[in-house]
Design a protein around this motif. Structure first.
Motif, PDB file in Angstrom:
ATOM      1  N   ASN A  65       0.840  -1.201   0.000  1.00  0.00           N
ATOM      2  CA  ASN A  65       0.000   0.000   0.000  1.00  0.00           C
ATOM      3  C   ASN A  65       0.875   1.251   0.000  1.00  0.00           C
ATOM      4  O   ASN A  65       1.935   1.280   0.642  1.00  0.00           O
ATOM      5  CB  ASN A  65      -0.913   0.013   1.219  1.00  0.00           C
ATOM      6  CG  ASN A  65      -1.548  -1.344   1.472  1.00  0.00           C
ATOM      7  OD1 ASN A  65      -2.215  -1.897   0.612  1.00  0.00           O
ATOM      8  ND2 ASN A  65      -1.311  -1.899   2.653  1.00  0.00           N
ATOM      9  N   THR A  88      -4.308   0.454  -2.310  1.00  0.00           N
ATOM     10  CA  THR A  88      -4.257  -0.588  -1.290  1.00  0.00           C
ATOM     11  C   THR A  88      -4.637  -1.926  -1.919  1.00  0.00           C
ATOM     12  O   THR A  88      -5.433  -1.971  -2.874  1.00  0.00           O
ATOM     13  CB  THR A  88      -5.204  -0.292  -0.111  1.00  0.00           C
ATOM     14  OG1 THR A  88      -6.560  -0.309  -0.589  1.00  0.00           O
ATOM     15  CG2 THR A  88      -4.910   1.062   0.513  1.00  0.00           C
ATOM     16  N   ASN A 209      -4.769   1.212   9.225  1.00  0.00           N
ATOM     17  CA  ASN A 209      -3.442   1.197   8.607  1.00  0.00           C
ATOM     18  C   ASN A 209      -2.470   2.076   9.366  1.00  0.00           C
ATOM     19  O   ASN A 209      -2.843   3.098   9.945  1.00  0.00           O
ATOM     20  CB  ASN A 209      -3.517   1.589   7.126  1.00  0.00           C
ATOM     21  CG  ASN A 209      -3.926   3.035   6.910  1.00  0.00           C
ATOM     22  OD1 ASN A 209      -3.184   3.948   7.258  1.00  0.00           O
ATOM     23  ND2 ASN A 209      -5.103   3.256   6.328  1.00  0.00           N
TER      24      ASN A 209
END
Length: 219
Positions: A65, A88, A209
């Motif tokens: 990502n 992503t 994330n």
């Protein structure tokens, strides 16, 4: 001789006073404090699926990502606004099993993949002044995500593409390499949610994330 002594005494009294009144340029505020400025950040991210998305479709962490953002830091305000685009990718492989298809029952290894290409606007609230070497912030974002959901059964595949609403909330901090410098690190933890429903995915896509980025700022 007396004139020279008087002149020397006069200069000795005047020069220190002039030096005290002279402008000290090194005390001027930082240009990043005086002016609106801009900031570009490139990030690498690791993401972990959450909620029903992890329970019903993909529960494997992803490290494929990245994103790029441009930020406008407002003068005389703790607020900055900007835009971010990224990519992503999640993937999970299921052991071989039997599946019912249009052509009957097949035996295959199922591979689930989900790619997202988010386009977001965001606002940051900074808790410390722009001149601080450490600048923690809170972030709120919203936009769209271009989705590519591909489900493989061996060499066969089923694909579904869609543009869906996306939102996020995060906490992070910028770390300047040099006080009043232009380059530094940006560390962020963010929750992301995408409104999406298809096949195995019934309640949207959610993940958290963590990212580390390198930024450059200018005015």
């Amino acid at each position: 001789m007396k004139k020279i002594i008087v002149l020397a005494l006069l200069l000795a009294g005047v020069l220190p006073a002039f030096a005290q009144d002279a402008p000290k340029l090194y005390t001027l505020p930082s240009p990043f404090e005086r002016y609106t400025h801009y900031l570009a950040t490139a990030r690498l991210m690791g993401a972990v699926p959450l909620g029903s998305f992890a329970d019903s479709y993909i529960d494997k962490a992803s490290f494929r990502n990245a994103s790029i953002s441009i930020e406008w830091v407002l003068r005389n305000s703790p607020i900055s606004i900007g835009g971010e685009i990224g990519s992503t990718y999640f993937q999970k492989r299921i052991p071989r099993a039997f599946y019912e298809g249009e052509q009957g029952t097949i035996s295959a290894v199922q591979t689930r993949t989900l790619s997202q290409y988010p386009v977001e606007l965001f606002g940051n609230y900074h808790f410390l002044p722009k001149t601080s070497s450490i600048q923690p912030y809170a972030q709120l974002s919203g936009g769209i995500s271009i989705l590519d959901n591909v489900l493989y059964y061996g060499t066969l595949s089923s694909q579904h593409q869609k543009i869906a609403p996306k939102y996020g909330i995060g906490l992070g901090s910028k770390f300047l390499f040099k006080k009043d410098g232009s380059v530094g690190l940006d560390v962020r933890v963010k929750y992301d949610g995408t409104v999406y429903k298809h096949d195995y995915i019934e309640k949207g896509i959610s993940s958290v994330n963590g990212s580390i980025g390198l930024f450059y700022r200018w005015w």
